[in-house]
Design a protein around this motif. Structure first.
Motif, PDB file in Angstrom:
ATOM      1  N   ASP A  38     -12.372   0.089 -13.200  1.00 44.22           N
ATOM      2  CA  ASP A  38     -11.501   0.047 -12.016  1.00 44.22           C
ATOM      3  C   ASP A  38     -12.264  -0.403 -10.784  1.00 44.22           C
ATOM      4  N   PHE A  39     -13.554  -0.031 -10.717  1.00 43.45           N
ATOM      5  CA  PHE A  39     -14.355  -0.336  -9.531  1.00 43.45           C
ATOM      6  C   PHE A  39     -15.198  -1.587  -9.751  1.00 43.45           C
ATOM      7  N   THR A  40     -14.493  -2.660 -10.013  1.00 47.72           N
ATOM      8  CA  THR A  40     -15.073  -4.000 -10.120  1.00 47.72           C
ATOM      9  C   THR A  40     -14.121  -4.957  -9.402  1.00 47.72           C
ATOM     10  N   PRO A  41     -14.588  -6.142  -9.043  1.00 43.78           N
ATOM     11  CA  PRO A  41     -13.673  -7.086  -8.360  1.00 43.78           C
ATOM     12  C   PRO A  41     -12.443  -7.424  -9.195  1.00 43.78           C
ATOM     13  N   GLN A  42     -12.568  -7.381 -10.536  1.00 40.65           N
ATOM     14  CA  GLN A  42     -11.428  -7.698 -11.405  1.00 40.65           C
ATOM     15  C   GLN A  42     -10.600  -6.458 -11.747  1.00 40.65           C
ATOM     16  N   GLY A  43     -11.116  -5.275 -11.431  1.00 44.22           N
ATOM     17  CA  GLY A  43     -10.412  -4.038 -11.744  1.00 44.22           C
ATOM     18  C   GLY A  43      -9.182  -3.842 -10.881  1.00 44.22           C
ATOM     19  N   PHE A  44      -8.347  -2.863 -11.241  1.00 49.45           N
ATOM     20  CA  PHE A  44      -7.074  -2.738 -10.526  1.00 49.45           C
ATOM     21  C   PHE A  44      -7.267  -2.271  -9.083  1.00 49.45           C
ATOM     22  N   LYS A  45      -8.452  -1.760  -8.743  1.00 52.73           N
ATOM     23  CA  LYS A  45      -8.710  -1.392  -7.345  1.00 52.73           C
ATOM     24  C   LYS A  45      -9.335  -2.533  -6.552  1.00 52.73           C
ATOM     25  N   TYR A 301      -9.287   5.068  -0.988  1.00 50.97           N
ATOM     26  CA  TYR A 301      -8.057   4.591  -1.624  1.00 50.97           C
ATOM     27  C   TYR A 301      -7.003   5.699  -1.592  1.00 50.97           C
ATOM     28  N   ALA A 302      -5.753   5.291  -1.487  1.00 46.02           N
ATOM     29  CA  ALA A 302      -4.616   6.178  -1.731  1.00 46.02           C
ATOM     30  C   ALA A 302      -3.943   5.623  -2.979  1.00 46.02           C
ATOM     31  N   GLY A 303      -4.242   6.219  -4.127  1.00 42.97           N
ATOM     32  CA  GLY A 303      -3.811   5.620  -5.387  1.00 42.97           C
ATOM     33  C   GLY A 303      -4.582   4.330  -5.603  1.00 42.97           C
ATOM     34  N   ARG A 304      -3.853   3.218  -5.780  1.00 43.01           N
ATOM     35  CA  ARG A 304      -4.537   1.935  -5.916  1.00 43.01           C
ATOM     36  C   ARG A 304      -4.593   1.160  -4.604  1.00 43.01           C
ATOM     37  N   TYR A 306      -5.944   0.249  -1.117  1.00 44.05           N
ATOM     38  CA  TYR A 306      -7.185   0.352  -0.345  1.00 44.05           C
ATOM     39  C   TYR A 306      -6.857   0.617   1.117  1.00 44.05           C
ATOM     40  N   ILE A 307      -7.420   1.707   1.662  1.00 41.59           N
ATOM     41  CA  ILE A 307      -7.186   2.012   3.079  1.00 41.59           C
ATOM     42  C   ILE A 307      -8.486   2.032   3.882  1.00 41.59           C
ATOM     43  N   GLY A 308      -9.641   2.020   3.208  1.00 40.54           N
ATOM     44  CA  GLY A 308     -10.902   1.778   3.899  1.00 40.54           C
ATOM     45  C   GLY A 308     -11.592   2.956   4.527  1.00 40.54           C
ATOM     46  N   GLY A 309     -11.218   4.170   4.146  1.00 36.78           N
ATOM     47  CA  GLY A 309     -11.879   5.346   4.703  1.00 36.78           C
ATOM     48  C   GLY A 309     -13.162   5.716   3.978  1.00 36.78           C
ATOM     49  N   ASN A 310     -13.728   6.829   4.383  1.00 39.25           N
ATOM     50  CA  ASN A 310     -15.005   7.302   3.827  1.00 39.25           C
ATOM     51  C   ASN A 310     -14.869   7.925   2.456  1.00 39.25           C
ATOM     52  N   SER A 311     -14.111   9.030   2.418  1.00 33.77           N
ATOM     53  CA  SER A 311     -14.089   9.884   1.236  1.00 33.77           C
ATOM     54  C   SER A 311     -12.874  10.799   1.313  1.00 33.77           C
TER      55      SER A 311
END
Length: 324
Positions: A38-45, A301-304, A306-311
């Motif tokens: 999931d945490f790759t450029p091709q992953g759903f995130k 992230y909020a689900g999938r 991306y919102i750009g926060g810390n944690s």
């Protein structure tokens, strides 16, 4: 003039010890041995190098500010969770906000199927590592198969010359339900107490700092059992409330992130450290600023989405006063 000198001396004698769950600090490279797709450029995130660098910078900036107001310097010790590997830890301490801080680190790869580990950052001016090891957490499912999860990181060292035994934890999650998974976190508590018994056979009256994301609250069975018949004290017990915590799920606060200390830290002998206070580092810039989740941790992230926060966790910290 005398007052300002007193304030400066007071700041110099205080040392911050923090814990921060970094929420999926993955690099962008696919590791074929873990579930990190999931945490790759091709992953759903769509986890890109740009997003990774932004997260690392924001996390480093936050770490640099924990306890800064009362100590005028970054934490002496920072336990971290949800780091994928040694490289991301290196990127964290080499990023702009921390690059001028003389941080070292302790990290071991754990058998967690997602590939996330715990680690410890330490300021070399104040802390010396003498020994470290990962302690496997042996928990099994109903079929008798091992549930591979994060190791418990044990570090023995000297904080300003005083020996300290540290445990950095990320206990098994409640994903399948808190009652169903209780036994796993109880096993984690038993594992720590077993190690403490070994330590106490070799060290008289040892100093303990036990920190982590325990996936249980201070009043949970596992944490209470960890404290039972020991000289441990949990300053976080008085901190959680319906309107404040270190994480928020479905608009309900929890205080899974905690730092527990031994009662030795309430002595005031020369050359030792004494407990000053504990807190949640829930500064405004770490929160959602508006909407129905206002005031909760500003996550990546909020689900999938991306919102750009810390944690999705706030850091927690304690401060220790060095008695010169």
């Amino acid at each position: 003039m005398l007052f300002s000198l007193f304030k400066k001396k007071k700041k110099q004698s205080l040392h911050t010890v923090a814990f921060y769950n970094l929420e999926n600090l993955f690099d962008t490279i696919d590791d074929p041995n873990t579930l990190d797709d999931d945490f790759t450029p091709q992953g759903f995130k769509k986890w890109t190098p740009k997003r990774y660098r932004k997260k690392v910078h924001k996390l480093a900036l936050t770490i640099s500010e924990i306890g800064l107001e009362s100590t005028a310097r970054p934490p002496a010790l920072v336990g971290i969770a949800e780091v994928e590997n040694e490289m991301v830890v290196q990127d964290l301490i080499n990023s702009e906000p921390l690059k001028d801080v003389d941080y070292g680190y302790v990290h071991y790869d754990s058998p967690d199927e997602r590939g996330i580990d715990t680690g410890l950052l330490y300021h070399k001016e104040y802390f010396e590592v003498m020994y470290s090891e990962p302690i496997p957490l042996m928990v099994y499912n109903l079929a008798g198969e091992r549930d591979t999860t994060r190791d418990i990181l044990y570090v023995y060292g000297k904080l300003n010359g005083e020996t300290v035994h540290l445990f950095v934890n990320h206990w098994p999650s409640r994903r399948d339900g808190d009652v169903v998974t209780d036994y796993k976190r109880m096993e984690a508590a038993k594992t720590i107490k077993s190690k403490m018994a070994q330590i106490e056979s070799d060290h008289e009256n040892p100093n303990y700092i036990i920190m982590g994301d325990f996936n249980d609250n201070p009043d949970s069975k596992s944490i209470q059992w960890l404290l039972k018949d020991t000289n441990l004290y949990n300053p976080m017990e008085k901190m959680g409330s319906p309107v404040r915590g270190s994480a928020n799920y479905k608009r309900s606060w929890s205080l899974f992130d905690q730092i527990i200390v031994s009662h030795n830290f309430f002595n005031y002998e020369k050359g030792t450290h004494s407990f000053a206070h504990a807190n949640i580092f829930d500064e405004h810039e770490l929160t959602e600023w508006k909407g129905k989740y206002k005031g909760t941790p500003y996550r990546t992230y909020a689900g999938r989405k991306y919102i750009g926060g810390n944690s999705d966790h706030f850091p927690v910290y304690i401060q220790l006063k060095y008695n010169a």
